[in-house]
Design an enzyme around this catalytic site. Structure first.
Site, PDB file in Angstrom:
ATOM      1  CG  ASP A  66      -1.936   0.964   1.412  1.00 23.24           C
ATOM      2  OD1 ASP A  66      -2.526   1.595   0.781  1.00 23.24           O
ATOM      3  OD2 ASP A  66      -1.738   1.657   2.240  1.00 23.24           O
ATOM      4  CD  GLU A 134      -3.472  -1.962  -0.667  1.00 22.25           C
ATOM      5  OE1 GLU A 134      -3.745  -0.689  -0.747  1.00 22.25           O
ATOM      6  OE2 GLU A 134      -3.903  -2.728   0.439  1.00 22.25           O
TER       7      GLU A 134
END
Length: 247
Positions: A66, A134
């Site tokens: 992320d 992610e």
């Protein structure tokens, strides 16, 4: 017994080889340490631990991925839109890395087929697709470093999906947009949420959205958040001309 061990070993080796090939096709280069990618698709329900007793699942890689995705997108926008101020760049980045968009990216790559879990995949929430996308980025960063991570994001996110002009007009959250507009215009607003169960036994929530003490829209969905968003979208279309004029 020795024959059985060899059969098992060859079977495991074949599975790892197939996984290695599949991952290489997705990321576009040869992994150096396949273990990072195996961890990126390991669900916490497996209860796996490393030799130090630390959990072996994708959640920490998701956190790292992320951050890396956000950094790469921020740098791209900074270079591509030299006139954009901090607020504009932040909004644009949020649109690109929205949970909805990340879920779409994960689904497009069909990453869920790699997930090792003791929970049936049909029981996963929708966000599993974005979470493992992610985690994959996090694995790439640990395995190959920033440059390869950047190349992957450019190939899989920026080139096929990022269109600055289209993104400028994209609404991520109608509720946030509507509240922001109400606050700017000094208008009062209220989301009246209530249980609205149907005859099918499924639990629903109803919402009445009032602006300046007048009911503007109603909606019904399986969660409070979805019902509020749906009601906000309907209210947005009522005030669209005024809201868009203020953007």
């Amino acid at each position: 017994m020795k024959i059985l061990k060899n059969i098992f070993k060859n079977s495991r080796s074949n599975e790892d080889g197939i996984f290695f090939g599949e991952i290489q096709n997705i990321i576009g280069f040869k992994p150096s340490s396949i273990q990072y990618y195996q961890k990126a698709f390991t669900h916490r329900s497996t209860n796996k631990m490393d030799f130090k007793g630390n959990p072996m699942n994708y959640e920490r890689l998701e956190f790292l991925g992320d951050a890396m995705l956000s950094a790469v997108i921020a740098a791209y926008l900074y270079n591509q839109v030299p006139t954009g101020d901090e607020g504009y760049l932040t909004k644009m980045r949020s649109k690109i890395v929205s949970r909805e968009h990340l879920n779409e990216l994960g689904r497009d790559l069909n990453l869920i087929r790699f997930v090792e879990s003791k929970v049936p995949t049909q029981h996963f929430g929708e966000n599993i697709h974005g979470n493992i996308f992610e985690a994959l980025i996090g694995a790439i960063f640990l395995d190959k470093g920033y440059d390869y991570c950047q190349k992957f994001i450019h190939k899989c996110v920026i080139i096929p999906y990022v269109d600055i002009a289209k993104l400028e007009g994209k609404v991520i959250s109608y509720k946030s947009l509507l509240i922001e507009w109400c606050q700017k215009e000094k208008k009062s607003f209220n989301y009246d949420v209530f249980d609205d169960n149907g005859i099918d036994g499924q639990k629903y929530f109803g919402v009445k959205l009032s602006i300046d003490n007048k009911v503007i829209s109603k909606a019904r969905a399986t969660s409070k958040k979805k019902a509020e968003e749906k009601a906000s979208q309907r209210a947005y279309f009522v005030f669209q001309e005024m809201i868009d004029h203020k953007q």
